[in-house]
Every structure is written in structure tokens, then in C-alpha cells.
Scaffold this motif. Structure first.
Motif, mmCIF file in Angstrom:
data_model
loop_
_atom_site.group_PDB
_atom_site.id
_atom_site.type_symbol
_atom_site.label_atom_id
_atom_site.label_comp_id
_atom_site.label_asym_id
_atom_site.label_seq_id
_atom_site.Cartn_x
_atom_site.Cartn_y
_atom_site.Cartn_z
ATOM 1 N N LEU A 1 0.945 -0.744 -0.064
ATOM 2 C CA LEU A 1 0.052 -0.259 0.111
ATOM 3 C C LEU A 1 -0.007 1.177 -0.191
ATOM 4 O O LEU A 1 0.829 2.221 -0.559
ATOM 5 N N LYS B 1 -0.755 5.915 1.138
ATOM 6 C CA LYS B 1 -2.428 5.088 0.664
ATOM 7 C C LYS B 1 -2.795 4.708 2.412
ATOM 8 O O LYS B 1 -3.945 5.075 2.437
ATOM 9 N N VAL C 1 -6.496 -2.015 8.528
ATOM 10 C CA VAL C 1 -5.671 -2.858 7.425
ATOM 11 C C VAL C 1 -5.513 -4.204 7.886
ATOM 12 O O VAL C 1 -5.310 -5.340 7.520
ATOM 13 N N LEU D 1 -8.367 -2.571 -0.797
ATOM 14 C CA LEU D 1 -7.127 -2.945 0.022
ATOM 15 C C LEU D 1 -7.152 -4.351 -1.484
ATOM 16 O O LEU D 1 -5.726 -4.896 -1.679
ATOM 17 N N ALA E 1 -3.924 -4.453 -3.346
ATOM 18 C CA ALA E 1 -1.706 -4.962 -2.425
ATOM 19 C C ALA E 1 -2.719 -6.133 -2.444
ATOM 20 O O ALA E 1 -1.773 -7.068 -2.117
#
Length: 126
Positions: free
Chosen positions: A17, A21, A40, A110, A113
Motif C-alpha cells: 500500500l 494509501k 488494514v 485493499l 494490494a
């Protein structure tokens, strides 16, 4: 997935990320960087469970899945994670107390990623 590999997966996603981000996610969530990293991590754990459940065989590498066309070209993992996005967002929202719609936006941020990390890991196994 063991706790150590989940932590590494979380770290790999944060690396993928990048700081910008993570800051964007923090702004979206109305929190600081540490709070964004926690969300996250929670989301990565939930997504990694979905990814592990649908792990592809070695004969079907994840080539191109993390590219921009990954969803459009029907990448298996992209499809699995896209389908898992809403249930994962709801589970993370329930755990964190955040609004499901906000968490869904984070999950959408997400997924690329996660796909990039999974693609890199698949390439290393060859």
C-alpha cells in the motif's frame, strides 16, 4: 495460515500500500495512521482467510491477477476476493464498530494490494 504468516501477510500488504494509501485509508476512516493500520490488519486477516480457502493449485499460477486488468480478465483470486468483499467488510465492521459502507471502501482499496502480495508469493514458490 499461522499467526506469524498472518502478521507477515499484513506487513506485506502495508508495504504494498505504501504510506500514501495508508494515510488515505486513515482519512476515509477518520482516524490516525495507527488506527488505519489496525483496520488494514483486521481486514487482511479476514481476506487472507478467504484467499486461503480458495487457494489455487500450483498448475494455475496467479499471473496477471494483480494487474489492472485482473478483474476484467477473470483472475480466479480477484473473483474470489471480490465476492468476499461484502462479507469481509461486514465482519470487519462488526469487529471494529465502523460503518459497513466505509469498511467496504477500505476492502475495495485493499484488494489490489492483497492480489499483488499473493501474486508475488506465488511467483516465489516456483
Amino acid at each position: 495460515m499461522t499467526e506469524d504468516s498472518a502478521t507477515t501477510f499484513h506487513d506485506d500488504i502495508l508495504d504494498e500500500l505504501g504510506g500514501d494509501k495508508v494515510q488515505e485509508i486513515a482519512g476515509l476512516l477518520g482516524t490516525d495512521e495507527a488506527g488505519a493500520r489496525d483496520v488494514v490488519g483486521t481486514t487482511a486477516s479476514a481476506l487472507s482467510g478467504e484467499a486461503a480457502a480458495a487457494e489455487t493449485p500450483r498448475e494455475a499460477p496467479l499471473q496477471g491477477v494483480a494487474t489492472l486488468g485482473g478483474f476484467a480478465t477473470g483472475g480466479l483470486m480477484a473473483g474470489v476476493l471480490a465476492k468476499a468483499a461484502r462479507p469481509v467488510a461486514n465482519a470487519v465492521a462488526k469487529r471494529t464498530g465502523l460503518p459497513p459502507a466505509t469498511v467496504a471502501r477500505v476492502v475495495e482499496m485493499l484488494i489490489p494490494a492483497v492480489l499483488a502480495v499473493l501474486t508475488k508469493r506465488a511467483a516465489k514458490k516456483r
